[in-house]
Design a protein around this motif. Structure first.
Motif, PDB file in Angstrom:
ATOM      1  N   LEU A   9      14.789   7.711 -27.285  1.00 13.95           N
ATOM      2  CA  LEU A   9      13.722   6.731 -27.480  1.00 13.95           C
ATOM      3  C   LEU A   9      12.527   7.339 -28.209  1.00 13.95           C
ATOM      4  CD1 LEU A   9      13.797   4.859 -24.038  1.00 13.95           C
ATOM      5  CD2 LEU A   9      14.904   4.230 -26.194  1.00 13.95           C
ATOM      6  N   ALA A  14      11.626   3.803 -30.129  1.00 14.58           N
ATOM      7  CA  ALA A  14      12.117   2.518 -29.629  1.00 14.58           C
ATOM      8  C   ALA A  14      11.820   2.393 -28.135  1.00 14.58           C
ATOM      9  CB  ALA A  14      13.618   2.397 -29.882  1.00 14.58           C
ATOM     10  N   SER A  15      11.899   1.170 -27.636  1.00 15.43           N
ATOM     11  CA  SER A  15      11.621   0.924 -26.223  1.00 15.43           C
ATOM     12  C   SER A  15      12.877   0.852 -25.379  1.00 15.43           C
ATOM     13  CB  SER A  15      10.832  -0.384 -26.067  1.00 15.43           C
ATOM     14  OG  SER A  15      11.563  -1.473 -26.626  1.00 15.43           O
ATOM     15  N   ASP A  16      14.028   0.644 -26.027  1.00 18.35           N
ATOM     16  CA  ASP A  16      15.301   0.585 -25.300  1.00 18.35           C
ATOM     17  C   ASP A  16      16.432   1.068 -26.192  1.00 18.35           C
ATOM     18  OD1 ASP A  16      16.691  -1.974 -26.597  1.00 18.35           O
ATOM     19  OD2 ASP A  16      14.586  -2.458 -26.250  1.00 18.35           O
ATOM     20  N   GLU A  18      19.393  -0.189 -26.738  1.00 19.98           N
ATOM     21  CA  GLU A  18      20.115  -1.231 -27.468  1.00 19.98           C
ATOM     22  C   GLU A  18      19.510  -1.525 -28.837  1.00 19.98           C
ATOM     23  OE1 GLU A  18      19.117  -1.459 -24.367  1.00 19.98           O
ATOM     24  OE2 GLU A  18      21.035  -1.274 -23.313  1.00 19.98           O
ATOM     25  N   SER A  19      18.222  -1.254 -28.983  1.00 23.69           N
ATOM     26  CA  SER A  19      17.558  -1.574 -30.253  1.00 23.69           C
ATOM     27  C   SER A  19      17.624  -0.440 -31.273  1.00 23.69           C
ATOM     28  CB  SER A  19      16.088  -1.926 -29.991  1.00 23.69           C
ATOM     29  OG  SER A  19      15.396  -0.810 -29.461  1.00 23.69           O
ATOM     30  N   VAL A  20      18.184   0.696 -30.885  1.00 23.59           N
ATOM     31  CA  VAL A  20      18.252   1.840 -31.797  1.00 23.59           C
ATOM     32  C   VAL A  20      19.385   1.647 -32.795  1.00 23.59           C
ATOM     33  CG1 VAL A  20      18.571   4.333 -31.983  1.00 23.59           C
ATOM     34  CG2 VAL A  20      17.299   3.380 -30.047  1.00 23.59           C
ATOM     35  N   LYS A  21      19.047   1.607 -34.067  1.00 22.44           N
ATOM     36  CA  LYS A  21      20.034   1.428 -35.135  1.00 22.44           C
ATOM     37  C   LYS A  21      20.281   2.726 -35.916  1.00 22.44           C
ATOM     38  CE  LYS A  21      20.399  -2.989 -34.337  1.00 22.44           C
ATOM     39  NZ  LYS A  21      19.938  -3.982 -35.330  1.00 22.44           N
ATOM     40  N   MET A  39      24.947   3.117 -26.345  1.00 19.72           N
ATOM     41  CA  MET A  39      24.254   2.727 -27.573  1.00 19.72           C
ATOM     42  C   MET A  39      25.221   2.047 -28.545  1.00 19.72           C
ATOM     43  SD  MET A  39      21.876   6.123 -28.028  1.00 19.72           S
ATOM     44  CE  MET A  39      21.158   5.523 -29.563  1.00 19.72           C
ATOM     45  N   ASN A  41      24.908  -0.413 -30.490  1.00 20.93           N
ATOM     46  CA  ASN A  41      24.375  -0.996 -31.730  1.00 20.93           C
ATOM     47  C   ASN A  41      23.970   0.030 -32.789  1.00 20.93           C
ATOM     48  OD1 ASN A  41      24.604  -3.641 -30.683  1.00 20.93           O
ATOM     49  ND2 ASN A  41      22.654  -3.415 -29.602  1.00 20.93           N
TER      50      ASN A  41
END
Length: 262
Positions: A9, A14-16, A18-21, A39, A41
């Protein structure tokens, strides 16, 4: 060193998870990357210059497009079997790992046979001719021993149940065929539930049943032109059982000539 949630993070801002691309962990002395099982995503991942030996945590990163693993400690090309489900993977940099060996030509053919969708391998563009050659001369990559036991079970089932679950086996056979045909892999919920085999003796016969089920499932996704190809291939296959050798050779030569004309 284990890559932690906090580190991910912080690096990705990022905050979570799942949002890390995209994530760059170049030269972080990593040995444990199990965090990537959480992870799904991630799309672009840089892990070069570390001490990573297993790729199993990446098996669920289905959106991964680019993966950089140069200068790690991956011992065998069998680890690539964990990347087979990653149908969007187009760029892989694997050079300078123990698994690459000394025969660079054979290494490249083996990697491309296992991952024929790659467009760039070790910073070199992959050609159609290379893929064709790899499918003929590349070595088959097998799943590392013990990898089934080391991976998380699906749907909450114990590892032993998952390994012997005919539903899971059916899905594996189906997706293997779909992968070879360049088709989208099917998810587990696409299949009907089947009861587990009760004895080892009937496992071989059930395997054939599952393969047949897989082929029939594939037919539902094919259009008219693709069905015609399957029909022709089936007819040619049946000729192997019904024709004399001389007649078979003549038939195949006639078919080849017809294909060339078209």
């Amino acid at each position: 060193m284990k890559l932690t949630r906090k580190q991910v993070l912080a690096k990705a801002k990022a905050s979570d998870l799942e949002s890390v691309k995209k994530l760059n962990c170049w030269g972080c002395n990593l040995t444990d990357i199990s965090i990537f099982s959480q992870m799904a995503n991630i799309e672009v991942l840089t892990l070069s210059v570390n001490s990573i030996s297993s790729l199993s945590p990446l098996a669920g990163c289905l959106f991964l497009c680019e993966l950089y693993l140069r200068r790690n400690k991956i011992p065998s090309l069998s680890e690539l079997s964990h990347l087979r489900p990653l149908t969007r993977l187009r760029v892989l940099w694997l050079a300078e790992n123990p698994c690459c060996g000394t025969d660079t030509s054979q290494y490249r053919l083996t990697v491309l046979r296992c991952l024929p969708r790659l467009q760039k391998l070790d910073n070199q563009v992959v050609t159609e001719d290379e893929i064709a050659l790899a499918l003929m001369e590349g070595e088959e990559v097998t799943t590392p021993l013990g990898s089934v036991q080391n991976q998380p079970s699906t749907n909450g089932l114990p590892d032993t149940e998952t390994e012997n679950d005919p539903l899971n086996y059916n899905m594996e056979e189906t997706n293997k065929i779909r992968e070879e045909l360049g088709m989208k892999l099917l998810s587990r919920d696409k299949f009907l539930s089947l009861s587990s085999p009760s004895t080892r003796e009937n496992k071989s016969s059930m395997k054939k049943t599952h393969i047949l089920d897989a082929v029939l499932l594939l037919l539902k996704d094919l259009d008219e032109e693709e069905l015609h190809i399957v029909h022709t291939a089936t007819q040619n296959r049946l000729q192997c059982y019904t024709l004399e050798p001389e007649t078979l050779i003549e038939s195949l030569q006639t078919q080849k000539s017809a294909d060339i004309q078209h």
